[in-house]
Enzyme design. Structure first.
Site, PDB file in Angstrom:
ATOM      1  N   HIS A   1     -31.047 -22.811   7.531  1.00 46.18           N
ATOM      2  CA  HIS A   1     -30.627 -20.851   7.903  1.00 46.18           C
ATOM      3  C   HIS A   1     -29.183 -20.735   7.955  1.00 46.18           C
ATOM      4  CE1 HIS A   1     -34.523 -20.180   8.361  1.00 46.18           C
ATOM      5  NE2 HIS A   1     -34.499 -19.397   9.716  1.00 46.18           N
TER       6      HIS A   1
ATOM      7  N   GLU B   1     -39.403 -10.611   0.683  1.00 51.44           N
ATOM      8  CA  GLU B   1     -37.994 -10.468   0.380  1.00 51.44           C
ATOM      9  C   GLU B   1     -38.214 -10.141  -0.804  1.00 51.44           C
ATOM     10  OE1 GLU B   1     -39.152 -13.122   2.591  1.00 51.44           O
ATOM     11  OE2 GLU B   1     -37.458 -12.267   4.432  1.00 51.44           O
TER      12      GLU B   1
END
Ligand SMILES: Cc1ncc(C[n+]2csc(CCOP(=O)(O)OP(=O)(O)O)c2C)c(N)n1
Ligand SMILES: [Mg+2]
Lengths: 323, 319
Positions: free
Chosen positions: A129, A60
């Protein structure tokens, strides 16, 4: 007009922009061969090839930074974070670099990158999440933050984002991918930083965006059955924040409820309420209410998770408290 | 190597050295604020490597960026003005010492978050690969930066995609006060690069000629399509990490030993012994550098401050 899903609208916007401008390309984890974890980019790999549909490693920090670097050098990257939760890992690249280079170097460089990130709760994915951290990204000048609630807006806003010379965080609420809405044939853009009235009414103003907007609309429908007409304002962009339509509406209804999926403290609602009282104090007939996620990490268990999230009943209750 | 080139290297080495000394002076006078990181001791790296670039190559570095800014050709006065916080500075007074850039010279600036610019460099290189140009990207960073995730993700991505980027690690033996061996499980930094499949070699970073040669070779390899390359420049910073460093982490004997390898001295001895220049010529260069720096300080002093409107300019390209 065709009724298509938000997934399709976003996919169409991306595809059309890639056809329009050869400098537009997409990168991210599993966006190519796999077709995107939310299937937004299904078929792109075959259509555009590996140069323009770039599967990245699970990196990322490098996705955020390399997309910014490529944008600085003149390309128009659309980088996808598999979910916004993982964009936390890239926070520095987004906030310290993409959002700062234009200012920090005195206007010499620009960084026309789009970060796409699906997010939101309600899918039993547990605490890590399920974030709706939109406000965190919206805190910083230099970045623009957009989060659509309808297929029409999603397509038009994504096109505007890709064509913009500024860095943009484009947040897609994952539970909205299936919703359908009318989308015209052909090219159009929805300007960034412009709010929109999604339903008119004269009794109360409900201000929301993204998934919260859908919750607000469903609350408004139920309120209408009881003879209460709510006006529903869709913020669409969180930065720049256009308070115009919300204020106008508030000056007509004198009452407002702000709905968001993120946590209540220091949230989008906090900002909207602050601005309503600063600029519309004389019109305030009742406390302005906030409906937001409870202050808990989201649990897995379905009922428990849903109890922490916003829903139409909570919006209706808030409206009734101030009517 | 032409004589002219050697003399230009000498001029640049001296310019960096004297520029840094002048900056330190100005800092102590309170003319420069914030952090100030000097490049003294490392001059040969910026000079030798940027000399090897072709015009369309990108340069990007960390906060210790005055030298890189100078050798890409930014006038000293524009850097000094930036550090004085003046609107005439390269970044209009919004960047300061750590954020110098000149996009017209393909110098993308200094970056103050350790490792944060490595993926930017990777992205610059990606853009050039995408556009099928022969441009390479020279990306500079310190030894300490090889311990942050950005380093590993960037090398891995560059290796995977075979991007035209040259990673140049300036191993000055310390990240702030932490010696390489106290922070890195692998002390030969080239080995980290090799783990990602990048051809990597160690270079005497005190010798401008060796730096030039190694950089030329690496850039040629990139342009021959051999993918990203890595150079570990062995060097030493003679001064503290930044102004006000108590220097508790190293002995003065160690510093003195490294100072024997002064990059200016190495080139000067070479020029004199090979009779490529005489003492008078070098002194003439020293003098002209001095004059340019006097003028730079004067320019910075006399330049206007940014206006209140400048505060809100350049947040976005589109309002
Ligand atoms: C992410 C991050 N952590 C910590 C710092 C504070 N910091 C600034 S410079 C530095 C040392 C870096 O050392 P190195 O990469 O060897 O470069 P050098 O200063 O020696 O040129 C540290 C820890 C920072 N700027 N960014
Ligand atoms: Mg170091």
């Amino acid at each position: 007009m065709a009724r298509i899903t938000m997934r399709q609208a976003i996919s169409d916007a991306l595809r059309e922009e890639m056809h329009r401008d050869p400098d537009v390309f997409i990168m991210g984890e599993e966006i190519g061969v796999w077709g995107g974890t939310y299937a937004v980019t299904r078929g792109f790999y075959d259509e555009f090839g590996p140069e323009r549909v770039r599967d990245t490693p699970i990196s990322e920090m490098a996705i955020g930074g390399a997309a910014a670097g490529a944008a600085m050098a003149g390309l128009r990257p659309v980088a996808e974070f598999m979910t916004i939760n993982f964009a936390f890992v890239a926070f520095d690249a987004i906030i310290n670099h993409a959002a700062k280079v234009h200012y920090m170097f005195g206007g010499q460089m620009k960084c026309p990158v789009v970060f796409r990130a699906p997010g939101g709760g309600g899918r039993q994915l547990g605490a890590t999440h399920s974030h709706t951290p939109d406000v965190i990204f919206a805190h910083f000048p230099g970045l623009k933050v957009v989060s659509p609630a309808t297929p029409y807006d999603a397509k038009g806003l994504l096109k505007a984002a890709i064509r913009s010379d500024d860095p943009i965080m484009f947040i897609e609420h994952a539970t909205l991918y299936q919703i359908r809405g009318e989308v015209p044939e052909g090219d159009y853009v929805v300007p960034i930083g412009v709010s929109d009235i999604k339903r008119t009414g004269s009794d109360v103003t409900i201000i929301a965006y993204a998934q919260g907007l859908q919750v607000a609309l469903s609350a408004a429908e139920q309120l209408a059955n009881e003879g209460i007409e709510a006006e529903v304002v869709d913020l669409r962009s969180l930065r720049p924040l256009d308070m115009g339509p919300a204020l106008e509406s508030f000056k007509k209804t004198f009452k407002a409820v702000v709905v968001e999926e993120g946590h209540r403290s220091y949230g989008i609602g906090s900002e909207v309420v602050a601005r309503l009282q600063e600029e519309g104090f004389d019109y305030m007939d009742a406390p302005i209410k906030r409906v937001a996620q409870f202050e808990v990490p989201l649990p897995y268990s379905q009922q428990l998770e849903q109890s922490a999230l916003i829903n139409a009943d909570r919006v209706i209750a808030a409206v009734k408290e101030i009517l | 190597m032409s004589n002219e080139m050697y003399l230009e290297w000498y001029r640049q080495l001296v310019m960096i050295r004297r520029f840094e000394q002048k900056s330190s002076e100005m800092y102590q006078l309170g003319k420069i604020g914030g952090f100030l990181h000097l490049y003294i001791g490392q001059e040969a790296i910026a000079v030798g490597s940027v000399a090897a670039r072709q015009e369309n190559d990108h340069v990007i570095t960390a906060y210790r960026d005055h030298a890189h800014a100078l050798v890409v050709g930014i006038e000293p006065k524009l850097i000094m003005a930036e550090m004085f916080g003046k609107v005439t500075g390269v970044s209009k007074g919004k960047g300061g010492s750590m954020h110098l850039a000149d996009v017209n010279r393909r110098f993308w600036g200094g970056y103050a978050v350790v490792g944060g610019h490595l993926p930017l460099a990777t992205g610059l290189a990606l853009a050039e690969q995408y556009k099928h140009t022969d441009s390479a990207t020279l990306c500079y960073f310190g030894d300490g930066s090889t311990n942050i995730g950005y380093f590993h993700e960037s090398l891995n991505l560059a290796g995977t995609w075979q991007l035209p980027v040259l990673f140049i690690c300036e191993n000055n033996q310390y990240g702030m006060g932490t010696a390489v061996a106290r922070a890195s499980a692998v002390t030969a930094i080239v080995d980290k690069a090799k783990a990602y499949g990048l051809p990597a070699s160690q270079v005497d970073g005190m010798n401008v000629m060796k730096v030039y040669e190694a950089t030329q070779k690496a850039l040629a390899a990139i342009r021959a399509g051999e993918g990203p390359q890595f150079l570990e420049m062995i060097t030493y910073r003679f001064e503290g990490h930044s102004m006000g460093d108590p220097l508790r982490y190293r002995s003065s004997e160690e510093v003195e030993k490294w100072r024997e390898d002064d990059p200016i001295g190495i080139l000067e001895r070479h020029l004199l012994s090979e009779k490529l220049a005489d003492k008078a010529t070098l002194e003439q260069i020293d003098k002209s550098v001095e004059q340019e720096l006097e003028a730079a300080v004067k320019f910075a002093e006399e330049s206007p401050l940014p206006s209140a409107d400048d505060l809100f300019a350049h947040i976005y390209v589109e309002a």
